[in-house]
Design a protein around this motif. Structure first.
Motif, PDB file in Angstrom:
ATOM      1  N   ALA A  70      21.978   8.153  66.342  1.00 27.97           N
ATOM      2  CA  ALA A  70      20.912   8.729  65.514  1.00 27.97           C
ATOM      3  C   ALA A  70      20.735   7.833  64.296  1.00 27.97           C
ATOM      4  N   SER A  71      19.526   7.315  64.112  1.00 25.01           N
ATOM      5  CA  SER A  71      19.327   6.321  63.048  1.00 25.01           C
ATOM      6  C   SER A  71      18.262   6.779  62.062  1.00 25.01           C
ATOM      7  N   ASP A  72      18.330   6.209  60.885  1.00 29.25           N
ATOM      8  CA  ASP A  72      17.292   6.445  59.872  1.00 29.25           C
ATOM      9  C   ASP A  72      17.331   5.283  58.894  1.00 29.25           C
ATOM     10  N   LEU A  73      16.195   5.046  58.248  1.00 30.20           N
ATOM     11  CA  LEU A  73      16.142   4.021  57.195  1.00 30.20           C
ATOM     12  C   LEU A  73      16.748   4.566  55.901  1.00 30.20           C
ATOM     13  N   GLY A 121      16.514  11.968  60.241  1.00 25.19           N
ATOM     14  CA  GLY A 121      16.348  12.900  59.118  1.00 25.19           C
ATOM     15  C   GLY A 121      17.556  13.814  58.977  1.00 25.19           C
ATOM     16  N   SER A 122      17.349  15.117  59.082  1.00 23.51           N
ATOM     17  CA  SER A 122      18.452  16.090  58.961  1.00 23.51           C
ATOM     18  C   SER A 122      19.414  16.025  60.137  1.00 23.51           C
ATOM     19  N   GLY A 123      19.036  15.290  61.173  1.00 26.31           N
ATOM     20  CA  GLY A 123      19.887  15.222  62.367  1.00 26.31           C
ATOM     21  C   GLY A 123      19.624  16.368  63.336  1.00 26.31           C
ATOM     22  N   ALA A 124      18.598  17.170  63.075  1.00 19.54           N
ATOM     23  CA  ALA A 124      18.378  18.385  63.875  1.00 19.54           C
ATOM     24  C   ALA A 124      18.232  18.063  65.368  1.00 19.54           C
ATOM     25  N   ILE A 125      17.415  17.044  65.698  1.00 19.96           N
ATOM     26  CA  ILE A 125      17.189  16.721  67.114  1.00 19.96           C
ATOM     27  C   ILE A 125      18.511  16.263  67.757  1.00 19.96           C
ATOM     28  N   ALA A 169      22.348  14.275  57.688  1.00 17.71           N
ATOM     29  CA  ALA A 169      22.623  14.341  59.127  1.00 17.71           C
ATOM     30  C   ALA A 169      24.137  14.414  59.377  1.00 17.71           C
ATOM     31  N   ARG A 170      24.898  13.639  58.592  1.00 12.88           N
ATOM     32  CA  ARG A 170      26.372  13.672  58.726  1.00 12.88           C
ATOM     33  C   ARG A 170      26.900  15.091  58.492  1.00 12.88           C
ATOM     34  N   ARG A 171      26.369  15.715  57.435  1.00  9.92           N
ATOM     35  CA  ARG A 171      26.817  17.074  57.107  1.00  9.92           C
ATOM     36  C   ARG A 171      26.476  18.039  58.241  1.00  9.92           C
ATOM     37  N   ASN A 172      25.292  17.888  58.823  1.00  7.06           N
ATOM     38  CA  ASN A 172      24.907  18.801  59.912  1.00  7.06           C
ATOM     39  C   ASN A 172      25.743  18.574  61.170  1.00  7.06           C
ATOM     40  N   CYS A 173      26.116  17.314  61.433  1.00  9.97           N
ATOM     41  CA  CYS A 173      27.028  17.065  62.560  1.00  9.97           C
ATOM     42  C   CYS A 173      28.359  17.781  62.308  1.00  9.97           C
TER      43      CYS A 173
END
Ligand SMILES: C[S@@+](CC[C@H](N)C(=O)[O-])C[C@H]1O[C@@H](n2cnc3c(N)ncnc32)[C@H](O)[C@@H]1O
Length: 292
Positions: free
Chosen positions: A147-150, A128-132, A158-162
């Motif tokens: 970190a994966s997602d469909l 999702g947002s990559g939070a975890i 998630a890329r932006r949060n990284c």
């Protein structure tokens, strides 16, 4: 909210009016302050400090739009474009689940099992947002995280949060659970999958109707994603590796059974702060134990 355009209005007056419009909500005052601070491009403290200042018409228009959206039920986090998790600020949009406080228990349970001293391989499924993944990366610098997602749109968030958190050891992958993971083996696999039942009235009546159903709904009994990912994850765990999942407060017993059925051992469920079963984890049997 009735438009104030045409009559001057101060910060304090706008907050008072918005508070009345949003009043059925317990957080009406807080929401009004956060939304006005967002429209003004300042922090919440400035809203207190500048209560007597006039607000420019374009900022009032933006604020009124935000208050209308909030009154229709849209979550504040979506309107602000940010959510707090693990005391960090994450970018979010309508393509991702807003990270929940319950998920901090999942992260704390995962961190307990990742050594600081040597490298480990971690998978975060349905990031999702990559939070975890971002929190694990910040707290355990030796860890490498896939970190994966469909959802491609979620992976962009998630890329932006990284990038926001300057995290470089998270690798993002589009996958249907673990179908694109090849032969990779992990020390830890973690997931907060969709686990709400398709017919749950919450899905249409509460604020969660603004969040993506792909992030929420786990089929008729809420367990479709859990069944699939538990089965797939056991193939990708190293001997002694650990699978940890978040689930609904009433799904603990069935998730423990799913874990045992797939050969996981030492299966335990941790309660959240309200005492509800929330996070289940179990270990992949080591070769030496298999023949005992
Ligand atoms: C409950 S959300 C969790 C998001 C984030 N990990 C968190 O805890 O805030 C579930 C995530 O699983 C993803 N998802 C749903 N079905 C999936 C599938 N078949 N394969 C991979 N990811 C999936 C959704 O897109 C969503 O981002």
């Amino acid at each position: 909210m009735p438009s104030t355009i045409g009559t001057p209005a101060t910060v304090a007056e706008l907050i008072k009016r918005a508070d009345q419009v949003l009043r059925p909500s317990d957080s009406s005052r807080l929401d009004s302050e956060l939304l006005l601070a967002h429209a003004l491009g300042c922090d919440r403290l400035a809203v207190y400090r500048d209560g007597n200042c006039d607000v420019a018409p374009d900022q009032r228009l933006q604020f009124e739009g935000l208050v209308r959206a909030r009154a229709s039920g849209q979550p504040v986090a979506q309107l602000l474009g940010t959510a707090e998790f693990w005391s960090l600020s994450f970018h979010i949009d309508a393509n991702v689940l807003i990270p929940r406080p319950e998920t901090e228990l999942l992260v704390a349970t995962v961190l307990d099992r990742i050594p600081r001293s040597h490298p480990s391989m971690i998978a975060d499924l349905g990031t999702g947002s990559g939070a975890i993944a971002v929190v694990i990366a910040l707290e355990r610098r030796n860890a490498t995280i896939i970190a994966s997602d469909l959802s491609t749109a979620a992976l962009a968030v998630a890329r932006r949060n990284c990038d926001i958190h300057c995290v470089t050891q998270v690798y993002l992958l589009r996958a249907n659970w673990m179908d694109a993971f090849g032969e990779a083996k992990f020390d830890i696999i973690v997931s907060n999958p969709p686990y709400v039942c398709a017919g749950d009235p919450l899905l249409s009546s509460s604020a969660i109707r603004f969040e993506p159903s792909l992030a929420l709904v786990g089929g008729d009994d809420g367990l479709d994603a859990l069944r699939e990912l538990v089965a797939q994850a056991t193939v990708h765990l190293k001997p002694g590796g650990c699978l940890l999942v978040e689930h609904g407060y009433n799904q603990g017993a069935i998730v423990r059974r799913l874990f045992y059925k797939q050969g996981l051992q030492r299966v335990t469920t941790a309660p959240d702060l309200a005492g509800l079963e929330r996070v289940t984890f179990g270990e992949m049997v080591r070769a030496a134990e298999r023949f005992r």
